[in-house]
Structure formats: C-alpha cells, structure tokens
Scaffold this motif. Structure first.
Motif, PDB file in Angstrom:
ATOM      1  N   ASN A  23      14.532  13.205  -9.153  1.00 31.48           N
ATOM      2  CA  ASN A  23      15.338  13.103 -10.378  1.00 31.48           C
ATOM      3  C   ASN A  23      15.180  11.764 -11.099  1.00 31.48           C
ATOM      4  OD1 ASN A  23      16.502  15.704 -10.100  1.00 31.48           O
ATOM      5  ND2 ASN A  23      17.933  14.894  -8.579  1.00 31.48           N
ATOM      6  N   LEU A  24      13.959  11.474 -11.479  1.00 27.82           N
ATOM      7  CA  LEU A  24      13.711  10.280 -12.286  1.00 27.82           C
ATOM      8  C   LEU A  24      13.952  10.649 -13.755  1.00 27.82           C
ATOM      9  CD1 LEU A  24      12.954   7.355 -12.544  1.00 27.82           C
ATOM     10  CD2 LEU A  24      10.536   8.012 -12.493  1.00 27.82           C
ATOM     11  N   PHE A  25      15.202  10.503 -14.174  1.00 30.33           N
ATOM     12  CA  PHE A  25      15.633  10.801 -15.542  1.00 30.33           C
ATOM     13  C   PHE A  25      15.873   9.492 -16.288  1.00 30.33           C
ATOM     14  CE2 PHE A  25      16.442  14.891 -13.740  1.00 30.33           C
ATOM     15  CZ  PHE A  25      16.567  15.802 -14.789  1.00 30.33           C
ATOM     16  N   ASP A  26      15.605   9.523 -17.615  1.00 29.46           N
ATOM     17  CA  ASP A  26      16.033   8.396 -18.442  1.00 29.46           C
ATOM     18  C   ASP A  26      17.522   8.556 -18.775  1.00 29.46           C
ATOM     19  OD1 ASP A  26      16.353  10.111 -20.693  1.00 29.46           O
ATOM     20  OD2 ASP A  26      14.299   9.761 -21.344  1.00 29.46           O
ATOM     21  N   ILE A  27      18.065   7.683 -19.605  1.00 33.50           N
ATOM     22  CA  ILE A  27      19.512   7.727 -19.895  1.00 33.50           C
ATOM     23  C   ILE A  27      19.815   8.377 -21.239  1.00 33.50           C
ATOM     24  CG2 ILE A  27      19.871   5.624 -18.535  1.00 33.50           C
ATOM     25  CD1 ILE A  27      20.304   4.162 -21.269  1.00 33.50           C
ATOM     26  N   TYR A  28      18.777   8.950 -21.883  1.00 31.57           N
ATOM     27  CA  TYR A  28      18.958   9.476 -23.233  1.00 31.57           C
ATOM     28  C   TYR A  28      19.127  10.990 -23.220  1.00 31.57           C
ATOM     29  CZ  TYR A  28      16.957   4.893 -23.935  1.00 31.57           C
ATOM     30  OH  TYR A  28      16.702   3.543 -23.868  1.00 31.57           O
TER      31      TYR A  28
ATOM     32  N   PRO B 259       6.373  -4.401 -12.900  1.00 31.58           N
ATOM     33  CA  PRO B 259       5.529  -5.515 -12.452  1.00 31.58           C
ATOM     34  C   PRO B 259       4.936  -5.344 -11.057  1.00 31.58           C
ATOM     35  CG  PRO B 259       7.508  -6.350 -13.518  1.00 31.58           C
ATOM     36  CD  PRO B 259       7.697  -4.872 -13.399  1.00 31.58           C
ATOM     37  N   GLN B 260       5.585  -4.558 -10.206  1.00 33.04           N
ATOM     38  CA  GLN B 260       5.069  -4.378  -8.851  1.00 33.04           C
ATOM     39  C   GLN B 260       3.749  -3.610  -8.813  1.00 33.04           C
ATOM     40  OE1 GLN B 260       8.716  -3.595  -5.975  1.00 33.04           O
ATOM     41  NE2 GLN B 260       9.067  -2.630  -7.950  1.00 33.04           N
ATOM     42  N   ILE B 261       3.527  -2.751  -9.819  1.00 36.45           N
ATOM     43  CA  ILE B 261       2.323  -1.905  -9.791  1.00 36.45           C
ATOM     44  C   ILE B 261       1.518  -1.971 -11.084  1.00 36.45           C
ATOM     45  CG2 ILE B 261       3.404  -0.320  -8.144  1.00 36.45           C
ATOM     46  CD1 ILE B 261       3.725   1.697 -10.435  1.00 36.45           C
ATOM     47  N   ALA B 262       1.935  -2.800 -12.042  1.00 35.72           N
ATOM     48  CA  ALA B 262       1.281  -2.824 -13.359  1.00 35.72           C
ATOM     49  C   ALA B 262      -0.206  -3.136 -13.252  1.00 35.72           C
ATOM     50  CB  ALA B 262       1.975  -3.832 -14.268  1.00 35.72           C
ATOM     51  N   GLU B 263      -0.589  -3.942 -12.267  1.00 40.26           N
ATOM     52  CA  GLU B 263      -2.001  -4.335 -12.147  1.00 40.26           C
ATOM     53  C   GLU B 263      -2.913  -3.146 -11.875  1.00 40.26           C
ATOM     54  OE1 GLU B 263      -2.984  -5.896  -7.793  1.00 40.26           O
ATOM     55  OE2 GLU B 263      -1.187  -6.856  -8.568  1.00 40.26           O
ATOM     56  N   ALA B 264      -2.365  -2.054 -11.343  1.00 45.67           N
ATOM     57  CA  ALA B 264      -3.178  -0.864 -11.087  1.00 45.67           C
ATOM     58  C   ALA B 264      -3.608  -0.178 -12.375  1.00 45.67           C
ATOM     59  CB  ALA B 264      -2.411   0.122 -10.208  1.00 45.67           C
ATOM     60  N   ASN B 265      -2.899  -0.442 -13.478  1.00 47.88           N
ATOM     61  CA  ASN B 265      -3.221   0.142 -14.778  1.00 47.88           C
ATOM     62  C   ASN B 265      -3.272   1.669 -14.720  1.00 47.88           C
ATOM     63  OD1 ASN B 265      -3.848   0.126 -17.548  1.00 47.88           O
ATOM     64  ND2 ASN B 265      -6.055   0.143 -17.130  1.00 47.88           N
ATOM     65  N   TYR B 266      -2.311   2.246 -14.012  1.00 47.27           N
ATOM     66  CA  TYR B 266      -2.302   3.707 -13.891  1.00 47.27           C
ATOM     67  C   TYR B 266      -2.206   4.381 -15.257  1.00 47.27           C
ATOM     68  CZ  TYR B 266      -1.828   3.864  -8.810  1.00 47.27           C
ATOM     69  OH  TYR B 266      -2.065   3.776  -7.459  1.00 47.27           O
ATOM     70  N   GLN B 267      -3.021   5.411 -15.433  1.00 49.01           N
ATOM     71  CA  GLN B 267      -2.964   6.263 -16.617  1.00 49.01           C
ATOM     72  C   GLN B 267      -2.200   7.536 -16.266  1.00 49.01           C
ATOM     73  OE1 GLN B 267      -4.455   4.912 -19.663  1.00 49.01           O
ATOM     74  NE2 GLN B 267      -4.179   3.265 -18.159  1.00 49.01           N
ATOM     75  N   ILE B 268      -1.651   8.190 -17.281  1.00 49.07           N
ATOM     76  CA  ILE B 268      -0.698   9.289 -17.077  1.00 49.07           C
ATOM     77  C   ILE B 268      -1.250  10.594 -17.630  1.00 49.07           C
ATOM     78  CG2 ILE B 268       1.596  10.149 -17.729  1.00 49.07           C
ATOM     79  CD1 ILE B 268       2.393   7.148 -18.056  1.00 49.07           C
TER      80      ILE B 268
ATOM     81  N   VAL C 292       9.548   8.129 -18.642  1.00 51.48           N
ATOM     82  CA  VAL C 292       9.894   7.557 -17.341  1.00 51.48           C
ATOM     83  C   VAL C 292       8.640   7.147 -16.574  1.00 51.48           C
ATOM     84  CG1 VAL C 292      12.081   8.821 -17.233  1.00 51.48           C
ATOM     85  CG2 VAL C 292      10.046   9.798 -16.123  1.00 51.48           C
ATOM     86  N   LEU C 293       7.541   7.875 -16.782  1.00 51.86           N
ATOM     87  CA  LEU C 293       6.291   7.484 -16.136  1.00 51.86           C
ATOM     88  C   LEU C 293       5.717   6.225 -16.779  1.00 51.86           C
ATOM     89  CD1 LEU C 293       4.503  10.890 -15.449  1.00 51.86           C
ATOM     90  CD2 LEU C 293       5.809   9.461 -13.870  1.00 51.86           C
ATOM     91  N   GLU C 294       5.877   6.088 -18.081  1.00 52.13           N
ATOM     92  CA  GLU C 294       5.418   4.869 -18.748  1.00 52.13           C
ATOM     93  C   GLU C 294       6.189   3.653 -18.227  1.00 52.13           C
ATOM     94  OE1 GLU C 294       5.903   5.764 -22.869  1.00 52.13           O
ATOM     95  OE2 GLU C 294       4.008   6.876 -23.004  1.00 52.13           O
ATOM     96  N   ASP C 295       7.486   3.817 -18.031  1.00 49.26           N
ATOM     97  CA  ASP C 295       8.277   2.719 -17.464  1.00 49.26           C
ATOM     98  C   ASP C 295       7.856   2.426 -16.031  1.00 49.26           C
ATOM     99  OD1 ASP C 295       9.711   2.399 -19.808  1.00 49.26           O
ATOM    100  OD2 ASP C 295      11.439   3.567 -19.138  1.00 49.26           O
ATOM    101  N   LEU C 296       7.560   3.484 -15.276  1.00 47.97           N
ATOM    102  CA  LEU C 296       7.157   3.303 -13.881  1.00 47.97           C
ATOM    103  C   LEU C 296       5.849   2.528 -13.778  1.00 47.97           C
ATOM    104  CD1 LEU C 296       7.406   3.881 -10.835  1.00 47.97           C
ATOM    105  CD2 LEU C 296       6.285   6.091 -11.254  1.00 47.97           C
TER     106      LEU C 296
ATOM    107  N   VAL D 203      13.618   3.072 -11.102  1.00 47.53           N
ATOM    108  CA  VAL D 203      12.212   2.829 -11.424  1.00 47.53           C
ATOM    109  C   VAL D 203      11.635   1.753 -10.504  1.00 47.53           C
ATOM    110  CG1 VAL D 203      10.641   1.945 -13.192  1.00 47.53           C
ATOM    111  CG2 VAL D 203      12.399   3.605 -13.818  1.00 47.53           C
ATOM    112  N   HIS D 204      12.399   0.673 -10.328  1.00 46.61           N
ATOM    113  CA  HIS D 204      11.960  -0.409  -9.446  1.00 46.61           C
ATOM    114  C   HIS D 204      11.716   0.111  -8.026  1.00 46.61           C
ATOM    115  CE1 HIS D 204      11.909  -4.473  -7.651  1.00 46.61           C
ATOM    116  NE2 HIS D 204      12.613  -3.928  -6.675  1.00 46.61           N
ATOM    117  N   ASN D 205      12.608   0.953  -7.537  1.00 47.48           N
ATOM    118  CA  ASN D 205      12.469   1.486  -6.180  1.00 47.48           C
ATOM    119  C   ASN D 205      11.227   2.360  -6.034  1.00 47.48           C
ATOM    120  OD1 ASN D 205      14.765   0.164  -5.428  1.00 47.48           O
ATOM    121  ND2 ASN D 205      16.024   1.987  -5.142  1.00 47.48           N
ATOM    122  N   MET D 206      10.966   3.220  -7.037  1.00 43.16           N
ATOM    123  CA  MET D 206       9.789   4.074  -6.970  1.00 43.16           C
ATOM    124  C   MET D 206       8.513   3.224  -6.976  1.00 43.16           C
ATOM    125  SD  MET D 206      11.057   7.149  -6.793  1.00 43.16           S
ATOM    126  CE  MET D 206      12.056   6.233  -5.633  1.00 43.16           C
ATOM    127  N   ALA D 207       8.502   2.188  -7.808  1.00 42.07           N
ATOM    128  CA  ALA D 207       7.342   1.296  -7.852  1.00 42.07           C
ATOM    129  C   ALA D 207       7.171   0.550  -6.529  1.00 42.07           C
ATOM    130  CB  ALA D 207       7.491   0.313  -9.007  1.00 42.07           C
TER     131      ALA D 207
END
Length: 352
Positions: free
Chosen positions: A33-38, A104-113, A96-100, A65-69
């Motif tokens: 349940n990774l939901f945004d607040i909107y 900063p914990q995983i940004a270096e991986a440059n994951y694409q969605i 939510v995937l863009e935020d994930l 989000v921090h926990n999933m990362a």
C-alpha cells in the motif's frame, strides 16, 4: 616488485568487475500500500488521505518511501550490486515510484520506471524498476485480466470483477532478449479466488508462449505476489512451475521457491503459518542456457543450495509482541507503526 603487485591488483580488480558485469539480480517486492496523500477520484484511496481512516499524512508517506528505499539499498549492500530488474506491487501510481527512485538511499542507481494505470477497484497497480546501465528497454504491455477460458467462473460476478493488469516488459541484457512479467493475482479474502488466480496464471503462461514464438530463445522470468504458494494450482498447474530443474521441459517453468517453501522459508506469515506468495519463476531457456549465455545461478543459504532467496534483515522484522519474527509492516491493528511491508522481497540471480 611494486609493478608486479600493482599489475596483480589491477588484474584482480578487472576480474571482479568482469564477474559483476555478468551477474544480475532479478527480484520482486510487494510494497504494501504505497499510496500518496492526494485524492484520486478514479481510485478508492480514501483510507490513504490526511483525513482518511489511516490519517495518511505527508510525514507518514515520506517515512514509508524512506523505508522501501532502505530495503532496496540493503539488498544492494548485501549483493554488492543493484538489482537489474525489480518488480513491485501495491503501488498507487507512477508518482510514488518517482518519489521512491529519487530517495537519496537509492538515487545513484538511476532506476527507470515502467508503469501503467490499471483498473483495480482498490487503486493499486504493479510496476517495474530497471537499471538502464544493465537492461535495455525495448517495449512493454499492460495485459488485462479476462475470462476467455475453460475455467469455471460460475461463482464470480464477471460483470463487476476488476483486478490488476499484468505487466510485461521486454528488453535486452547484453545482447539477449528477456521478458519480465509482473503480477499481483486476485486476493484470497474470504477464502475465495482460486479460479481467478488460476486464470491470471493462465494469461501469463499463454502470453509467454507467444513471446517464445516471436523471439526464439527468449529468456523469461515471471514474478509477483501470486496470493498462492508455489505448490498451488495457479503456479504448479496453470503456470507449469516445476520443483526440480531436471523435471523442466521446454514448455514448463522452473519454480525455485517450491523447495524454499518446503524447507520452511516464507515471504509472509498469516495466522502463524509461513507462506511464499512472492514468487519468481523462469522459463526453460533461462534455466538451461548453453555455456556463454545468461543462466539461473544457485544461491547458498545455510549451507544449502537454492535457486532463489527470500530477503530479510532484522530491521525488516517485528522484534516484539504478538507478531514477533514476522515482517514488520506499516500498520498493525489500525495503528501506524512505521514498519516496512507485510511481505519480504524475493529474488533470483542470473549469470553468464
């Protein structure tokens, strides 16, 4: 002498780099349940709003989000490399995937969605993250659930029923064609849905056979929260998942998680019983690749060899209380406890 030492060190580093370049982690994680607040009027997201039942605030969302990362980073640290492919489920949307992936914990991986908005009434979708340095995306498809089958659906209101689409992503690792299917098969709520999950597996199987015809030799991995154990009909009969490598015929899949389940491993616990619903299966071509091609690799766990892994660390696990020893989830008894997910992630390793 110093030059010889430097040459030896350089050779070892080159060898290590070459080995890692030919090794890839392929996995799946239910993000619970990774939901945004909107508010999205098209989705049933009322529980996950600031004034909803879960009082889903920006702080709680950012913690989630921090926990999933953190889990994704922990898998990277454990394996000494980022996942090449990570399928995910129970996500509300692309945002939510863009935020994930920006955490900063995983940004270096440059994951694409890769993500499509699906028809699920609860508003959750599946998606896929890929490492663009290691996987070349070619195309993808969101495969809808349908009832065009000989399976008996007499107990289902087919005019009302809606569930997650199945995601197929096709691309290249090295010069080899791969197809990855990401699924979140229908729920077990009320003890129902067995025929629906079997139909979901049947849809995946039929589509995978078409991909094998279109791209001879293509290597396929099917992953997801199947809401079934690997020994249940959806996986063992309709997806043709076999327990032992020597049992796998060209029209079959190999399911590494049958042995893990039988040996007491689990990716989630329900009423004190461990299950593995988070499954990754591979086709014959990936299991039995000739020398020089990418092939499924064994993983050593507790002095035994398996072909898959359920990943967990202490921080992902409830340490006290009634549910001690089970996945540390986001909510418990309706209260936010700041955990991770009610599922552990799973993965396989492939290598040339």
């Amino acid at each position: 002498m110093m030059k010889k030492i430097l040459y030896a060190v350089a050779a070892l580093l080159l060898l290590a780099f070459s080995a890692s370049a030919q090794t890839h982690i392929i996995g799946f994680y239910n993000l619970e349940n990774l939901f945004d607040i909107y508010d999205d009027p098209a989705k049933n997201d009322n529980e996950y709003l600031p004034d909803g039942g879960n009082k889903w605030t920006q702080d709680k969302y950012e913690k989630k989000v921090h926990n999933m990362a953190r889990v994704i980073r922990a898998m990277k640290d454990d394996n000494k490399m980022w996942h090449t492919i990570l399928g995910v489920s129970e996500i509300e949307n692309r945002l939510v995937l863009e935020d994930l992936v920006a955490d900063p914990q995983i940004a270096e991986a440059n994951y694409q969605i890769v993500h499509y908005d699906g028809p699920d009434r609860r508003g959750v979708d599946v998606g896929l993250l890929y490492n663009p340095k290691r996987f070349k995306y070619l195309d993808s498809e969101s495969i809808p659930f349908d009832f065009n089958s000989d399976i008996d659906f007499s107990d289902v209101d087919t005019s009302y029923f809606k569930t997650r689409d199945i995601l197929m992503v096709h691309g290249l690792i090295g010069e080899e064609h791969f197809a990855f299917y990401v699924a979140h098969l229908p729920s077990r709520i009320g003890g129902k849905g067995g025929n629906l999950r079997s139909r979901g597996a049947e849809i995946i199987y039929n589509h995978s056979r078409l991909m094998e015809q279109k791209y001879p030799g293509i290597k396929i991995a099917v992953m997801g929260d199947m809401n079934d154990n690997p020994t249940d009909d959806s996986q063992a009969v309709f997806l043709r998942g076999r327990e032992k490598p020597e049992e796998v015929a060209p029209e079959d899949f190999f399911d590494p998680f049958i042995k893990l389940l039988k040996d007491g491993y689990g990716s989630l616990a329900y009423q004190g019983v461990w299950n593995i619903y988070d499954i990754v299966q591979v086709n014959y071509n990936l299991l039995n690749a000739p020398d020089g091609g990418f092939k499924l690799q064994p993983i050593k766990l507790n002095r035994k060899r398996y072909y898959g892994r359920v990943f967990h660390k202490d921080f992902m696990t409830q340490q006290t209380g009634q549910y001690k020893g089970t996945p540390f989830r986001t909510f418990s008894g309706g209260s936010f406890i700041g955990g991770y997910s009610d599922h552990y992630p799973t993965y396989i390793v492939i290598k040339k």
